[in-house]
Design a protein around this motif. Sequence first.
Motif, PDB file in Angstrom:
ATOM      1  N   ASN A   6       0.824  -1.198   0.000  1.00  0.00           N
ATOM      2  CA  ASN A   6       0.000   0.000   0.000  1.00  0.00           C
ATOM      3  C   ASN A   6       0.859   1.249   0.000  1.00  0.00           C
ATOM      4  O   ASN A   6       0.664   2.139  -0.812  1.00  0.00           O
ATOM      5  N   ASN A   7       1.811   1.343   0.952  1.00  0.00           N
ATOM      6  CA  ASN A   7       2.684   2.509   0.975  1.00  0.00           C
ATOM      7  C   ASN A   7       3.919   2.245   1.802  1.00  0.00           C
ATOM      8  O   ASN A   7       3.982   1.286   2.564  1.00  0.00           O
ATOM      9  N   ILE A   8       4.891   3.107   1.635  1.00  0.00           N
ATOM     10  CA  ILE A   8       6.096   3.150   2.459  1.00  0.00           C
ATOM     11  C   ILE A   8       6.022   4.454   3.234  1.00  0.00           C
ATOM     12  O   ILE A   8       5.749   5.510   2.653  1.00  0.00           O
ATOM     13  N   GLY A   9       6.234   4.388   4.549  1.00  0.00           N
ATOM     14  CA  GLY A   9       6.153   5.582   5.389  1.00  0.00           C
ATOM     15  C   GLY A   9       7.521   6.134   5.717  1.00  0.00           C
ATOM     16  O   GLY A   9       8.447   5.386   6.029  1.00  0.00           O
ATOM     17  N   ILE A  10       7.635   7.457   5.650  1.00  0.00           N
ATOM     18  CA  ILE A  10       8.876   8.152   5.985  1.00  0.00           C
ATOM     19  C   ILE A  10       8.536   9.304   6.905  1.00  0.00           C
ATOM     20  O   ILE A  10       7.671  10.132   6.583  1.00  0.00           O
ATOM     21  N   VAL A  11       9.212   9.382   8.050  1.00  0.00           N
ATOM     22  CA  VAL A  11       9.010  10.472   8.996  1.00  0.00           C
ATOM     23  C   VAL A  11       9.985  11.598   8.648  1.00  0.00           C
ATOM     24  O   VAL A  11      11.182  11.355   8.460  1.00  0.00           O
ATOM     25  N   VAL A  12       9.461  12.817   8.555  1.00  0.00           N
ATOM     26  CA  VAL A  12      10.271  13.982   8.175  1.00  0.00           C
ATOM     27  C   VAL A  12      10.035  15.135   9.144  1.00  0.00           C
ATOM     28  O   VAL A  12       9.053  15.142   9.882  1.00  0.00           O
ATOM     29  N   GLU A  13      10.940  16.100   9.123  1.00  0.00           N
ATOM     30  CA  GLU A  13      10.758  17.331   9.891  1.00  0.00           C
ATOM     31  C   GLU A  13      10.034  18.395   9.084  1.00  0.00           C
ATOM     32  O   GLU A  13       9.193  19.112   9.593  1.00  0.00           O
ATOM     33  N   ASP A  14      10.387  18.510   7.810  1.00  0.00           N
ATOM     34  CA  ASP A  14       9.846  19.555   6.946  1.00  0.00           C
ATOM     35  C   ASP A  14       8.989  18.898   5.865  1.00  0.00           C
ATOM     36  O   ASP A  14       9.491  18.450   4.830  1.00  0.00           O
ATOM     37  N   LEU A  15       7.695  18.843   6.108  1.00  0.00           N
ATOM     38  CA  LEU A  15       6.772  18.151   5.210  1.00  0.00           C
ATOM     39  C   LEU A  15       6.726  18.804   3.832  1.00  0.00           C
ATOM     40  O   LEU A  15       6.746  18.110   2.810  1.00  0.00           O
ATOM     41  N   ASP A  16       6.698  20.112   3.773  1.00  0.00           N
ATOM     42  CA  ASP A  16       6.637  20.802   2.477  1.00  0.00           C
ATOM     43  C   ASP A  16       7.861  20.495   1.623  1.00  0.00           C
ATOM     44  O   ASP A  16       7.741  20.227   0.419  1.00  0.00           O
ATOM     45  N   ARG A  17       9.023  20.514   2.234  1.00  0.00           N
ATOM     46  CA  ARG A  17      10.260  20.254   1.496  1.00  0.00           C
ATOM     47  C   ARG A  17      10.290  18.810   0.987  1.00  0.00           C
ATOM     48  O   ARG A  17      10.704  18.555  -0.140  1.00  0.00           O
ATOM     49  N   ILE A  76      12.037  10.525  18.647  1.00  0.00           N
ATOM     50  CA  ILE A  76      13.022  10.103  19.638  1.00  0.00           C
ATOM     51  C   ILE A  76      14.345   9.627  19.062  1.00  0.00           C
ATOM     52  O   ILE A  76      15.329   9.539  19.772  1.00  0.00           O
ATOM     53  N   GLU A  77      14.396   9.282  17.778  1.00  0.00           N
ATOM     54  CA  GLU A  77      15.649   8.853  17.165  1.00  0.00           C
ATOM     55  C   GLU A  77      15.749   9.419  15.758  1.00  0.00           C
ATOM     56  O   GLU A  77      14.742   9.765  15.152  1.00  0.00           O
ATOM     57  N   THR A  81      20.886   9.870   8.416  1.00  0.00           N
ATOM     58  CA  THR A  81      22.192   9.821   7.763  1.00  0.00           C
ATOM     59  C   THR A  81      22.879   8.475   7.945  1.00  0.00           C
ATOM     60  O   THR A  81      24.078   8.363   7.733  1.00  0.00           O
ATOM     61  N   ALA A  82      22.122   7.447   8.312  1.00  0.00           N
ATOM     62  CA  ALA A  82      22.690   6.108   8.453  1.00  0.00           C
ATOM     63  C   ALA A  82      23.234   5.639   7.102  1.00  0.00           C
ATOM     64  O   ALA A  82      22.650   5.919   6.060  1.00  0.00           O
ATOM     65  N   PRO A  83      24.344   4.933   7.114  1.00  0.00           N
ATOM     66  CA  PRO A  83      24.892   4.423   5.845  1.00  0.00           C
ATOM     67  C   PRO A  83      24.012   3.320   5.276  1.00  0.00           C
ATOM     68  O   PRO A  83      23.159   2.761   5.969  1.00  0.00           O
ATOM     69  N   VAL A  84      24.243   2.973   4.018  1.00  0.00           N
ATOM     70  CA  VAL A  84      23.384   2.019   3.329  1.00  0.00           C
ATOM     71  C   VAL A  84      23.481   0.615   3.897  1.00  0.00           C
ATOM     72  O   VAL A  84      22.646  -0.223   3.587  1.00  0.00           O
ATOM     73  N   ASN A  85      24.454   0.335   4.761  1.00  0.00           N
ATOM     74  CA  ASN A  85      24.545  -0.997   5.361  1.00  0.00           C
ATOM     75  C   ASN A  85      24.003  -1.022   6.791  1.00  0.00           C
ATOM     76  O   ASN A  85      24.237  -1.964   7.538  1.00  0.00           O
ATOM     77  N   ALA A  86      23.235   0.003   7.192  1.00  0.00           N
ATOM     78  CA  ALA A  86      22.613   0.039   8.519  1.00  0.00           C
ATOM     79  C   ALA A  86      21.405  -0.879   8.554  1.00  0.00           C
ATOM     80  O   ALA A  86      20.716  -1.066   7.551  1.00  0.00           O
ATOM     81  N   LEU A  87      21.132  -1.447   9.730  1.00  0.00           N
ATOM     82  CA  LEU A  87      19.962  -2.301   9.886  1.00  0.00           C
ATOM     83  C   LEU A  87      18.689  -1.471   9.851  1.00  0.00           C
ATOM     84  O   LEU A  87      18.685  -0.308  10.226  1.00  0.00           O
ATOM     85  N   GLY A  88      17.598  -2.089   9.426  1.00  0.00           N
ATOM     86  CA  GLY A  88      16.307  -1.410   9.409  1.00  0.00           C
ATOM     87  C   GLY A  88      15.973  -0.909   8.016  1.00  0.00           C
ATOM     88  O   GLY A  88      16.576  -1.294   7.021  1.00  0.00           O
TER      89      GLY A  88
END
Length: 152
Positions: A6-17, A76-77, A81-88
């Motif tokens: 259905n979708n992928i969710g991304i949390v952001v600070e600046d929604l307009d940007r 809270i976290e 800027t996590a590198p491409v080999n970070a978990l999650g």
Amino acid sequence: MAVRLNNIGIVVEDLDRAIDFFTAIGLELEGRTAVEGKWSGRVTGLADQQVEIAMLRTPDGHGRVELSRFLAPDVIEDHRTAPVNALGYLRAMFEVDDLDAVLDGIEQHGAELVSTEVVNYENVYRLCYVRGPEGILIGLAQALASGSRADA
């Protein structure tokens, strides 16, 4: 059993940007609203949440990105800027018709290549990873005429 993403969710600070960035890739803003109340907290496990969301869809209507800006509770976290080999969660990959045009269009929104080049993947795709505003990591792929997804 039928399953559809259905979708992928991304949390952001600046929604307009973030909206500007994803529309520059070619996604279309489907809607924008506030979400709050006990029902939403029961879904996410965050009681008394207040979230501003925007839903963007791919032009073919088969994929969506949900952008969320939390007003409460506080974020809270920060994994932006996590590198491409970070978990999650790592990134979403978008297939585009003209990779160079998309790169030119998103550069004005602060996007930068993760590497110094766009690579050729077995003469099937031109690929790259891009960091957009707030460090959002996405992949971009353009199918090459000499190959196709069916051949891969």
